[in-house]
Design an enzyme around this catalytic site. Structure first.
Site, mmCIF file in Angstrom:
data_model
loop_
_atom_site.group_PDB
_atom_site.id
_atom_site.type_symbol
_atom_site.label_atom_id
_atom_site.label_comp_id
_atom_site.label_asym_id
_atom_site.label_seq_id
_atom_site.Cartn_x
_atom_site.Cartn_y
_atom_site.Cartn_z
ATOM 1 N N LYS A 50 42.065 50.198 28.723
ATOM 2 C CA LYS A 50 42.044 50.080 30.268
ATOM 3 C C LYS A 50 43.405 50.757 30.639
ATOM 4 C CE LYS A 50 41.735 46.438 33.796
ATOM 5 N NZ LYS A 50 41.699 44.801 33.970
ATOM 6 N N SER A 104 37.797 43.449 36.742
ATOM 7 C CA SER A 104 38.424 44.716 36.878
ATOM 8 C C SER A 104 38.347 45.670 35.639
ATOM 9 C CB SER A 104 39.904 44.456 37.291
ATOM 10 O OG SER A 104 40.803 43.989 36.252
ATOM 11 N N SER A 108 38.763 39.258 34.546
ATOM 12 C CA SER A 108 38.554 40.612 34.385
ATOM 13 C C SER A 108 38.061 41.158 32.912
ATOM 14 C CB SER A 108 39.805 41.447 34.749
ATOM 15 O OG SER A 108 39.824 41.115 36.029
#
Lengths: 487, 505
Positions: free
Chosen positions: B87, B162, B186
């Protein structure tokens, strides 16, 4: 109306740690390092970095706290103080707010009125900011140097127990000595290692109420602190006497114009939005750690002065003056081999030598004399091979030329004249040469004796043994009164 | 050949790598080809590290060759040669780290995040950096400044967020696993939306060094993979103490071992009434109930529990996380790195740079957090939210005296359509109600597939455990995955031929 001042001081001292408060960067001398050479991702505030508490900074902070008689808190908390400024890489400063390192101390200072206890409110740890240099020509911009960003600072906050600028100075000077003595901070004002903020209010003398205070920021020397407080007291007094009200505000100090100027009023006061820093768990200080810090604590100044006085049997003020500066202390130790000469040595160092260095604009740290040469000078003085005036002259030449006493004495032919017959001849010659003064003396103007003495010393280029000159002069003048002037 | 590799589990791939049947280069090539063909529509990646990937694949193949010759290489981790994705809020030295923000569009970190470093040391092949809501603030990945990621199960829908880029990449076979981060759900919510397994470890279990901070007291680095077993391999690599993170724990990390014969006998699963709300999608609730029936069959006991302060989690989180964020994001002032918009004075320059660099959701949370910390409001907001957090933590402590884990939905619904909620922040925040409590309490939680809704969108289930109970969570999810096939389904968009899905069985 008669007003009295209520003054509190915040002292920021850079702790003498090897590395910064929250990262492994070396703390560097700002004068000797390239800008932004002692920085890393942490103190640059790069995304994803985290602080780690410097244990040495905590220990030095606790050392100061204990020396000030403060109570360390078992769990102190680091908080974020939020504000925007280009010298603050993270947009917040890690400091301590509601729960500082230590609280409630006492510090005794000496004032004209005797000893006075100043209460210490709190001692807390924080990180320093970077440094900005403002360029105005040909274009206006600012340069940011982050070498100082993250350097550990200890903030020592007094209660408003100080009453005048002299007390504030005495407090600050003594605190500086303490910080140095326990090796917590070099507290060098030129390097910005110790800085002051003063809050001041006035109230009618004898009143228990507190007036509205102003806070003077960024005072970088004892002198500017004293001047700024004096100025601000006067300003507030004028406001009050003219029937006005002092506005609560933060003011700056202009060293060049010698006036304070408003920075922020109460309405524009910063809201720092303090909250506990989630990156740092509470700092736990247990009794075992405190015990160790107590054991490792160097002697406090009072204790050192007591020991010094005892060892060298010198008066208190002399001991204080010698120990006030570590360089002076070193020098003293280097030129005192004979304990019987200690007091004389101390007086020479804080007297003539300090005067000469001062006149040359040299501090003790840059004193060029070799202690052995100073000891040599004092030994010659002691044995009478030179006298006081010669010794002073010799000291000047030593500082000017860098040569040792022996070389200078040989070159200048500096020998004290102690021969009675030749001195007698000189004195008689002086008396002969000044018949008017002799006659005045005979008519009762006995104070002229000192003048004759001066003439004799001048005629011998200061090399006459003053004790013998005095004795012979007394003899001859007494004879003169009896009218038995020879020849 | 290459597409058939993409449905392999990590341990199966590791086995084939060791035997020499496949090479890390093959795996890497297959992943990059899958990215090439799918990422134009999915947009899971923000930056590809193709050269670095092949360099590391070749190095892994060399190590594997050494192993076959009986020489012990630098690492023998099962992750050696496995292509993974990161990420884009975790730093990888020399590769831009955008955090999904214009602010950091060109920012290149000079150091690597601890978790990424651990994976690299274990021989991971890093494929690239995945899309995220800006600074991890969001639940859909629509808040990325570089455009949304799409759900591989239905490209009209969000992948969750996210960590939506990581979830989509893993679900679509573009990576064997990925790192995500979980501040309020997330990792778990996008795992549920994309039909994969996502583990949020105990707060402090994985160092936050190199994780760009959002809500520092809540941020956790998590693992995303196509099975609990794979997630366990990633977790084992990244967990452990790191002196650079003062909130990281020194408690040792035990190795993961599945329950013997997948029997969950003696384990008690708590079912909190507060997590089953009216208005929640019925198919989600049904999937959870069916999954619980499976757990009962495996020997676990289902016990009703109560977490009475659950309702405070949402307001507490949306005060605390923004408060911390308001300080964490103060460093983006354009002075040292990131977007710089020159202006007359420094304050003006900060304002213009921040106005240009941050998107609306980030600005909203900075303002919210600044307000919550302001003089006169601190006690009413920040301090009370901390108090609520304490109560939520206590709820869990009490519940874990009765049960080993707590089962709950991950989100009230399955993946929704792009644009459906991002105009209404509050409805988006409400989607986080089941995931926020674990962050506030700092406890570990795992999300894994438990069925599909009528639109053939994955439904996830969540298990929460007490601090450091990651292996219990992984073990239970693994046991479930041994008797179910939900986690083996791959979205049609992945174009992986049906028969090759059996490759790993």
């Amino acid at each position: 109306m008669d007003y009295e001042a209520v003054i509190g001081l915040e002292v920021h001292a850079e702790l003498s740690t090897r590395t910064k408060m929250f990262c492994a960067c070396t703390v560097t001398d700002p004068a000797k390092s390239e800008p932004n050479s002692a920085v890393c991702p942490v103190c640059l505030g790069l995304p994803g970095t985290l602080p780690v508490i410097n244990r040495q900074a905590v220990e030095l902070g606790l050392r100061v706290a204990l020396a000030l008689g403060c109570t360390p808190l078992p769990r102190s908390i680091f908080a974020r103080k939020n504000y925007f400024y280009p010298d603050l890489p993270k947009g917040y400063q890690i400091s301590q707010y509601e729960t500082p390192l230590a609280v409630n101390g006492k510090f005794t200072i000496r004032t004209v009125a005797g000893e006075k206890v100043i209460r210490i409110r709190r001692v807390h740890l924080e990180e320093d900011t970077g440094k900005l240099t403002h360029i105005t020509q040909p274009q206006a911009y600012s340069l940011v140097d982050l070498n100082r960003a993250g350097v550990p600072l200890l903030e020592i906050v007094s209660e408003p127990d100080l009453c005048n600028p002299a007390e504030a100075r005495a407090y600050a000077v003594k605190l500086q000595q303490l910080l140095r003595a326990i090796e917590a901070s070099s507290a060098d004002m030129e390097k910005g290692q110790i800085r002051f903020e003063a809050n001041i209010s006035l109230r009618p003398r004898g009143s228990q109420l507190l007036g509205t205070r102003t806070e003077i920021k960024n005072l970088n020397s004892f002198r500017s602190m004293e001047r700024a407080i004096t100025y601000e007291m006067q300003r507030q007094q004028e406001v009050l006497l003219s029937g006005g009200l002092v506005e609560q505000q933060t003011v700056g100090w202009n060293e060049d114009t010698g006036v304070t100027f408003p920075q922020r009023g109460k309405e524009e006061a910063h809201d720092y939005r303090y909250f506990p820093d989630p990156d740092l768990p509470p700092l736990v200080v247990d009794s075992a750690w405190l015990d160790r810090i107590r054991r490792e604590m160097p002697d406090l100044p009072e204790e050192r002065i007591r020991q010094f006085q005892q060892k060298y049997s010198v008066p208190l003020e002399l001991a204080e003056q010698i120990l006030a500066d570590p360089w002076l202390e070193q020098f003293f130790l280097g030129c005192t081999s004979d304990i019987l000469l200690a007091e004389e040595t101390a007086r020479w160092l804080i007297g003539p030598l300090a005067g000469e260095l001062n006149a040359r604009g040299i501090g003790w740290e840059a004193n060029p004399l070799a202690p052995t040469n100073m000891a040599d000078l004092l030994a010659r003085l002691q044995t009478g091979s030179i006298n006081q005036p010669m010794a002073k002259q010799l000291l000047k030449w030593m500082l000017d030329t860098g040569k040792n006493p022996e070389e200078i004495i040989a070159r200048e032919g500096m020998v004290q004249v102690s021969d009675v017959d030749s001195l007698k001849t000189t004195i008689q010659a002086v008396l002969h040469a000044h018949p008017a003064e002799v006659s005045a003396y005979r008519k009762g103007k006995v104070s002229l004796a000192q003048w004759f003495f001066g003439q004799v010393m001048a005629d011998t280029r200061g090399q006459a043994d003053p004790k013998i000159v005095k004795m012979l002069l007394d003899e001859l003048l007494t004879a003169l009164m009896g009218g038995q002037l020879s020849d | 050949m290459s597409s058939s590799l993409l449905s392999l589990g990590i341990s199966r791939a590791a086995h084939l790598l060791r035997s020499g049947e496949i090479s890390s280069r093959d795996l890497t090539q297959a992943c990059l080809e899958q990215i090439e063909s799918l990422d134009g529509s999915l947009h899971a990646f923000l930056t590809l590290t193709t050269e670095e990937a092949f360099f590391r694949a070749n190095r892994a193949d060399f190590f594997l060759q050494q192993m076959r010759k009986g020489i012990t290489p630098e690492t023998t981790s099962p992750l050696l040669g496995i292509p993974l994705a990161i990420k884009d809020v975790l730093a990888l030295s020399g590769v831009r780290c955008t955090c999904g923000s214009r602010m950091l569009e060109t920012y290149i970190p000079p150091f690597t995040a601890h978790a990424v470093d651990k994976l690299l040391a274990d021989g991971m092949v890093v494929l690239g950096k995945t899309n995220t809501d800006e600074f991890a603030m969001g639940s859909t990945t629509e808040n990325s400044a570089f455009g949304p990621t799409r759900n591989p199960w239905d490209v009209a829908r969000v992948p969750g967020g996210s960590s939506g880029g990581s979830a989509a990449a893993v679900a679509a076979g573009m990576a064997f696993g990925a790192l995500g981060t979980d501040t309020g759900g997330s990792v778990r919510q996008p795992a549920a939306f994309c039909g994969i397994t996502g583990l949020k470890p105990t707060y402090g279990r994985v160092s936050r060094w190199g994780l760009v901070a959002y809500g520092s007291s809540l941020d956790s680095v998590g693992c995303m993979a196509r099975s609990a077993e794979d997630a366990a391999l990633i977790y084992a690599s990244i967990a452990g103490h790191d002196p650079r993170d003062s909130t990281s724990h020194e408690i040792p990390v035990p190795g993961f071992t599945p329950y013997a014969e997948n029997s969950l006998k003696g384990l008690r699963i708590g079912l909190p009434q507060e997590y089953f709300l009216p208005g929640m999608q019925a198919e989600v609730e049904n999937a959870i109930r069916s999954a619980l029936a499976v757990f009962e069959k495996l020997g676990a006991e289902i016990v009703p529990v109560s977490l009475p302060h659950t309702e405070y989690a949402l307001p507490a989180y949306y005060l605390l996380a923004p408060a911390e964020a308001s300080a964490n994001l103060a460093r983006y002032d354009g002075t040292r790195y990131g977007i710089n918009r020159p202006a007359a004075g420094y304050i003006e320059q900060f304002m213009s740079s921040r106005a240009a660099g941050f998107g609306p959701e980030v600005k909203r949370r900075i303002m919210l957090g600044t307000y919550a910390l302001s003089a006169g409001y601190y006690d009413a907001y920040y301090a009370r939210a901390q108090k609520a957090r304490g109560l939520i933590r206590r709820d869990f402590d009490q519940a874990f005296q009765q049960v080993d884990v707590i089962a709950a939905p991950v989100a009230p619904t399955t993946a929704y359509l792009l644009g459906e909620r991002n105009k209404d922040p509050l409805s988006m925040y409400l989607g986080d109600i089941f995931t926020l409590p674990a962050n506030l309490a700092g406890i570990p939680a795992i999300a894994f597939p438990a069925g599909f809704d009528s639109n053939r969108l994955p439904v996830g289930i969540q298990l929460m455990g007490h601090a450091f109970a990651e292996n219990t969570l992984l073990g239970m999810a693994h046991a479930y995955q041994q008797v179910t096939l939900w986690h083996r389904q791959m979205p049609g968009a992945a174009n992986i031929p049906e028969e090759t899905k059996e490759h790993g069985l």
